[in-house]
Design an enzyme around this catalytic site. Structure first.
Site, PDB file in Angstrom:
ATOM      1  N   GLU A  97      23.607  65.452  12.066  1.00  0.00           N
ATOM      2  CA  GLU A  97      23.349  64.049  12.389  1.00  0.00           C
ATOM      3  C   GLU A  97      22.415  63.363  11.397  1.00  0.00           C
ATOM      4  O   GLU A  97      22.238  62.152  11.436  1.00  0.00           O
ATOM      5  CB  GLU A  97      22.771  63.952  13.813  1.00  0.00           C
ATOM      6  CG  GLU A  97      23.822  64.259  14.880  1.00  0.00           C
ATOM      7  CD  GLU A  97      23.264  64.281  16.293  1.00  0.00           C
ATOM      8  OE1 GLU A  97      22.030  64.398  16.438  1.00  0.00           O
ATOM      9  OE2 GLU A  97      24.058  64.200  17.234  1.00  0.00           O
ATOM     10  N   GLU A 128      24.256  87.748  16.740  1.00  0.00           N
ATOM     11  CA  GLU A 128      22.848  87.414  16.971  1.00  0.00           C
ATOM     12  C   GLU A 128      21.925  88.621  16.813  1.00  0.00           C
ATOM     13  O   GLU A 128      20.720  88.482  16.655  1.00  0.00           O
ATOM     14  CB  GLU A 128      22.668  86.812  18.358  1.00  0.00           C
ATOM     15  CG  GLU A 128      22.778  87.785  19.507  1.00  0.00           C
ATOM     16  CD  GLU A 128      22.320  87.146  20.825  1.00  0.00           C
ATOM     17  OE1 GLU A 128      21.537  87.799  21.509  1.00  0.00           O
ATOM     18  OE2 GLU A 128      22.737  86.019  21.134  1.00  0.00           O
TER      19      GLU A 128
END
Length: 314
Positions: A97, A128
Site C-alpha cells: 500500500e 514458518e
C-alpha cells in the site's frame, strides 16, 4: 529414535504454547457457540476495543523505532517486513500500500512472507519453522546497514521471523521485533523490541484476531509516520503523488486546492507546469516560483515541502 525425537519435540512445543498469553484458553467462553449471534458479535467487538490501549502502552517504543527507520530511509535504506502466516500477510499488505499512498518505489518497502507469494493465499507447511529460509530470502535483497528489517510474529517465537532479525543484525541492518507476548525471543533478538500484549483470543490461539489487529495498527504507524518524517506529506495531505490518470488528476487538483486555496485555473496551470507533480505544483503557487525552480528547491530540501517553501525567494 526419530519417532521418539518428534514426540519429544511436539511435547516441548505444546508446553511452550501453554505458556503464551496469545494461546491461553478462556473457560468463560467455552460455550460461546451456544450464544445468539448478536451476543457473540458483542463479545468480539468488546475484545477488539481493548487493542488500541495495548498499542498505546508501547507508543514510546514505537516512536523510537520509527525515528531510527526514517533516519536510515532518508539515506536510501529500505523498510523490509518478514513474517509467516497472518503476520507475513499483514507485512506484505502494508508494503503493497506504500506505492499508491506515498508514491514510493516498490523496492523501498518490501514484504517477505515465509513460503513466498503463494503463502499469501495458501498455507505453506513448515515454512514458518525455517530460520534458514528467512536468511535466504534476505540474501536475495542484499541488505545494507541503512535497511531495516521488521520481524513480525504474534507468538514472538516463529523461527522465520526470528531468523530474519538475526540475519539482518549480522549484516548490520536495523532490526525491529513486533510480537504480542511478553519476554519474547523475537523482541530480545531485535534492536527495537515491541511487544503489544493483547491477551488471550476469543477463539483459543486464533491470533489473526486481536493480535492481528494490533500488528496492523503498529505497521500502519511504522510506514505512515516514517513517510511523514520523510516529507511525503504536507500537513495531513498526501502530496507525494503524480496525476497519472483521471482519478488521480481529480485527487491531485483537490489536494492542491486544500493546500493553497487557489482557483481552479491557477491549479491547472501549476499542474501543467510541473508535469502533474502535486508537491511541485503547490510550491509554484505558495512559493511564487516556476516549475524548474520548484523542482530544484525540492531536490535541495530532500523532498520536504515546508523546507522548500522556506527557501523560496518571497
Amino acid at each position: 529414535m526419530t519417532s521418539n525425537a518428534n514426540h519429544h519435540d511436539l511435547r516441548d512445543l505444546r508446553a511452550e504454547l501453554e505458556t503464551l498469553t496469545t494461546e491461553a484458553f478462556r473457560p468463560e467462553l467455552a460455550e460461546i457457540d451456544q450464544l445468539p449471534t448478536v451476543e457473540i458479535a458483542r463479545l468480539m467487538n468488546g475484545e477488539d476495543a481493548t487493542v488500541p490501549a495495548a498499542v498505546a502502552a508501547r507508543l514510546p517504543l514505537i516512536a523510537a523505532a520509527i525515528d531510527d527507520v526514517a533516519e536510515r530511509m532518508a539515506r536510501g535504506g529500505r523498510l523490509i517486513y518478514a513474517g509467516a502466516g497472518t503476520a507475513g500477510r499483514l507485512g506484505v499488505l502494508d508494503a503493497s500500500e506504500c506505492p499508491p499512498t506515498f508514491n514510493t518505489d516498490p523496492s523501498e518497502v518490501v514484504g517477505l512472507i515465509a513460503g513466498g507469494p503463494r503463502a499469501m493465499v495458501t498455507s505453506i507447511e513448515g515454512a514458518e519453522d525455517s530460520r534458514e529460509l528467512a536468511a535466504r530470502d534476505l540474501a536475495d535483497l542484499a541488505l545494507t546497514p541503512d535497511d531495516t528489517v521488521v520481524g513480525i510474529s504474534a507468538s514472538g517465537r516463529t523461527p522465520y521471523a526470528i531468523g530474519a532479525v538475526e540475519q539482518a543484525r549480522k549484516q548490520g541492518a536495523l532490526t525491529i521485533g513486533l510480537a504480542c507476548n511478553a519476554d519474547s525471543a523475537l523482541a530480545a533478538a531485535a534492536d527495537h523490541g515491541i511487544e503489544v500484549v493483547v491477551g488471550p483470543e476469543l477463539l483459543t490461539g486464533s491470533t489473526r484476531l486481536k493480535a492481528g489487529t494490533a500488528q496492523k495498527l503498529v505497521l500502519n504507524m511504522l510506514s505512515t509516520i516514517t513517510m511523514i518524517r520523510l516529507g511525503k506529506t504536507y500537513g495531513n495531505l498526501m502530496v507525494d503523488v503524480r496525476a497519472s490518470n483521471e482519478k488521480l488528476h481529480a485527487r491531485s487538483r483537490r489536494i492542491v486546492a486544500l493546500a493553497t486555496g487557489a482557483a481552479d485555473d491557477e491549479i491547472e496551470r501549476a499542474l501543467a507546469a510541473t508535469d502533474g507533480e502535486v508537491k511541485n505544483a503547490i510550491l509554484t503557487i505558495l512559493g511564487g516560483v516556476d516549475g524548474p525552480t520548484a523542482a530544484r528547491l525540492l531536490e535541495e530540501s530532500h523532498g520536504h515541502l515546508r523546507a522548500a517553501l522556506a527557501a523560496a525567494p518571497h
